[in-house]
Structures are given as C-alpha cells and as structure tokens.
Design an enzyme around this catalytic site. Sequence first.
Site, PDB file in Angstrom:
ATOM      1  N   ARG A  41      -3.368   4.356 -29.266  1.00  0.00           N
ATOM      2  CA  ARG A  41      -3.366   5.064 -27.983  1.00  0.00           C
ATOM      3  C   ARG A  41      -2.078   4.820 -27.204  1.00  0.00           C
ATOM      4  O   ARG A  41      -1.638   5.674 -26.429  1.00  0.00           O
ATOM      5  CB  ARG A  41      -4.590   4.632 -27.152  1.00  0.00           C
ATOM      6  N   ILE A  67      -4.337  11.918 -19.676  1.00  0.00           N
ATOM      7  CA  ILE A  67      -4.965  11.571 -20.944  1.00  0.00           C
ATOM      8  C   ILE A  67      -6.326  10.984 -20.577  1.00  0.00           C
ATOM      9  O   ILE A  67      -6.413  10.062 -19.762  1.00  0.00           O
ATOM     10  CB  ILE A  67      -4.116  10.573 -21.765  1.00  0.00           C
ATOM     11  N   SER A  68      -7.394  11.553 -21.133  1.00  0.00           N
ATOM     12  CA  SER A  68      -8.747  11.144 -20.764  1.00  0.00           C
ATOM     13  C   SER A  68      -8.991   9.678 -21.092  1.00  0.00           C
ATOM     14  O   SER A  68      -8.379   9.109 -22.003  1.00  0.00           O
ATOM     15  CB  SER A  68      -9.780  12.006 -21.495  1.00  0.00           C
ATOM     16  N   GLN A  69      -9.917   9.058 -20.349  1.00  0.00           N
ATOM     17  CA  GLN A  69     -10.263   7.675 -20.626  1.00  0.00           C
ATOM     18  C   GLN A  69     -10.890   7.570 -22.017  1.00  0.00           C
ATOM     19  O   GLN A  69     -11.517   8.519 -22.511  1.00  0.00           O
ATOM     20  CB  GLN A  69     -11.218   7.137 -19.569  1.00  0.00           C
TER      21      GLN A  69
END
Length: 569
Positions: A41, A67-69
């Site tokens: 990530r 950017i999504s969790q």
Amino acid sequence: MSDILHQSDFLFLKEQMIERQLKGRGIHNEAVLSAMHEIPREEFVSKGLVEYAYKDSALPIEEEQTISQPFIVALMAEALDLEPEDKVLDIGTGSGYAAAVLGRIASEVYTIERHKSLAESARDRFKRLGYDNIHVLHGDGSKGWNEHAPFDAINVAAAGKEVPQPIKDQLAEGGRLVIPVGPAPRSQNLIRLVRKDGIVDRENLGKVRFVPLVSSRGNENAGSTIKESGNQRKTIFTMIEHAAEPVQDIGTVDLDALMDRIGDSRVVLMGEASHGTAEFYDMRARMSKELIEQKGFNIVAVEADWPDAAHIDHYARGANAEYSGYKPFTRFPVWMWRNEQVLRFINWLKLYNDTQKKPEGKIGFYGLDLYSMYASSWNLRDSHMFETLEAELEYRGPNAKAVVWAHNSHVGDASATEMAACGEHNIGQLAKENFGRDAYSIGFGTDHGTVAAASNWGGHMEIKKVRPSLPDSVEQLMNQTDIENFMLPLHKNGHGPLTEEMMIARLERAIGVIYRPETELQSHYFQASLADQFDEYIWFNETRSVDALELKPTKKDIPQTFPYGFKSH
C-alpha cells in the site's frame, strides 16, 4: 521507499492492519486477506504520507481525491465474492490500490479513471510493479467499459444518487456489483447488487463515505450538496439562536435548565473536541460540580489510566494521601490531565469530600483506561472502558451516578458517525444501548483559538493555533451565529425542527493529542449527525490551550500541588 520507514516496518504495519483493521472487523475471505498482504500500500500513497500507508483511514492523493481506508477496500472486495477466473470492472481508479488488490484475486481487471493524470500514474505504477492483468482507461466511469462487458464483478469507488444504468447493464448473469449510493455528499450506504435470472437483488452493507461519481455530462450523479440556500441558512441560524442558552462566564452561568434536561439520568457523558482546550475542561468541571451538589453524582470517570487516576482518587478522598514519590501522569500526553484546569477541580473535589462524614458520601475519581489499551483496537479499548464504568457503578452501589470525561469521539454515539461504517463502536453508543434514557451525552466544539497538542505521537507539547472551521461543517454553522458561546439542547423531545436539521450529516472536527493543521481535513474531520450523536452541544467560538503543569519535586510545595507535585509554567 520512505526515509523514515524500512521494508520491515511496512511489513509489521501491514500485518497489524490485517489483524486489527480487517480480521478484527470481520473480514474472513482468505483470498482478500492474502491480496491485502501482498499489495504494498505504501506504493500507492503520496510520498509525504507513506508513514500513514497502513493507518485506519482514507488518505489524500492528487486531484483532490483519496485512497480508501484499508477496511473499506477489503469490505468491497469481499462483497464482490471473486473467483480466480472472474473479469472485474473497477470504476474510480485513483492511485490504483483497490484495482491492484482485485487483480491479485481475479483474472482480469478493467479500471476507469476520469482524471487523466491519475490514470496515467496508475498505469505507470502497475507497469513498474509488474501487474500486467490490470488495464486502465481514462474516461467516464458512469458509462462503464462496454467493449469488455459483461463483467463478473463491478467495483465502484465513487458515490451517486443511484446506480447508473449503463453500469448495471454491463453486469453478467450471476455477477456482483458494489457501489456507494446516497443523497448526501461523502455519506452514503454501500450497496451490493446481484443479478440472478435477470433480476437484480439489492443488499445494504452499511454506511460509507466516498467522493462523488461524476459523469461527462456533469455532476448529476454526485448527490445533493449540503450547502444551504440563503433563506434556509437564515432559518437554521434563527433556530440555533432561539434554542441556544448563552454562556457569558463559565463560573457564573445558570445551569438550572441543563440540570432539568439531564433529569434523572444515571450517567452523564461529557466530551471535548480536543484534549488540550481550557474551556472544555473548565465547563466540564462546572457541570460536574452541579451534578455532584444537586443530583448526588458520586463518580467522576475519566479517559485516563487507572493507576494515575487512583493516585488522584486517594488524594481527593483522603485515603493514603502521604506523598510517596510516585508521579502520576508523566507518560505522553502529560498535559491531558496534568494541567491547572484539572488541578483546580481535584482540589475542589477534596474540599467537598472533606465535608462528607461518611465514606460512601465521598466522590470517587476513577480512570477508565489502561496503558496497554493504547496498543489494542478501538473497539477493544472502548469496550474495556465501558466495562470499567459499569464496574465502578456496581462498586459504588445501586444509587451510584457517574460523570464521564472523555473525547467527543468516545462519548458521542458512534452509530451516528462514519465510525459505524468502519464497524466501530464507543462508550457513548454502548451507554445508549445499555442505559437508554438514563444516559445523557454532551459534546463540545470550537471554531478557532489555541490548543495544547503534539505534532507526532510521543512528541513534545506545543501551543498550536487552531484553524478556523471548514465550510459545510458543524463548527462553521455554529460560528456564523450571533452568539459567541452557548449551550444547545438537541434532545429529540425538545426542539423538533432544530433537531431534524442537526440530524443532517455534516463534517465535524476532532483534535486529539496530535494536531496537524496542514492536513486538517484528512486528519481531523469526519461525517456525523450531531443530534443523533449528542443530547446537548456546548459551543465556545474562540478557545485557548490548557495551562500545563511541570514537575516540581520539592516537598515544601506539596500542600498546594499534591497530587501532582507540579507547578504551573
């Protein structure tokens, strides 16, 4: 690679993410967990934020996108129920992290990004990392990618009022589609659609927050904005000002109406919008004194470590009060409880207890936390604190009543915030579920001023300037009224129209022991429904930092500064 973190650090953080954020919240699909473990990530976030790559939150990227969790990426991937031979459509590429995760499970991924720069950087990133089964298109995601349809699974990482028909039409028989849907910007329901025999079944997976899905024809899919029109804004301000009870001076403000609203509640939860604001501490102390003197409250339970609070409790109740050399509240963040505001309240508490002839009449000061809890998950920590509160009430007997001092994020009902989308609960939610109307929650807020906080965990305390609140936030709404400081009743049995207005999801600010104004939106704002979160909201337009205490070891000053053994700066 970060200059701060090495590969082994990222591996450790990644494994923590998988255990706490994913498995700890119910993600069990082994293919999803394996993919999340394989994908780095840190390669998909901005260089300046790589140290937060595995943090439990969304992070900003270019073009004002995010950017999504990790949990949301895993939740959506698990909901897609992917098989190795599946062909996937991914809408809203962003940095490409979600597409990379999907590409580790499925055969082919076709991902669409409307921002050209993001599409190009994602394409370059996939090539550099060797992800050759992911295909990138710069285009309108609301139209799908008909050339490669139908798709076994469709993942949409942007929100609309409804599911665009072209996307639904590209879903194969037996296919699964996951998309955030809702009328409010950045606050929606995550929906899963499954096509069976030509019929599409619909399932709600819970609350989420995504950027809007924008088509080439404009923003018709983005949902309605929460910016009020001129007349509506005037109406909201009028309602707030009509219901507000001004606070001219904390020491002399009339709290009789508040005491009436609290009524026979057994637990009163008092929040704070930061851990370093003087007015929040002073107002909680004033309200606690009233509850102790008027309503017989005999417990003050605080978001503090049990052994430190026990030392204060011994002093306040006159038990084992000799100076032992033990210095409580010396661990980070020392200023959170070691400050003049708390010291004044503790000294008042001792004087009050000295007037009580029977031990059971003395007020106890108890901690809810443990040192080790800072290394646990959010749910484990708050569950522990709530269980400790229950134990304290049981210990003090059937007539026990407790005041709780903790951050807004702990005492406001988590089910009314975006925490619910992360599968998180807190003391406030557990109190409402277990005590019902016998629990009364009070939140706090401010627009600007100063605050005591650090820049990083374990760092030195700084006096930081609090930025004025953001547009479309609860704080901006309060700031634009004509009353500087006030108490605002929000209880549903009270001001009906105002309560309904305050149930609308808006941005809300939370400053903990760390304050990073340079990334304030990402670091300190979240979506919440104020009226569902709290029964009462107390507003101070301009606030100042707490008056921190420093160690003064000489015994001659102990009568004035015990139980801390500290002096003010």
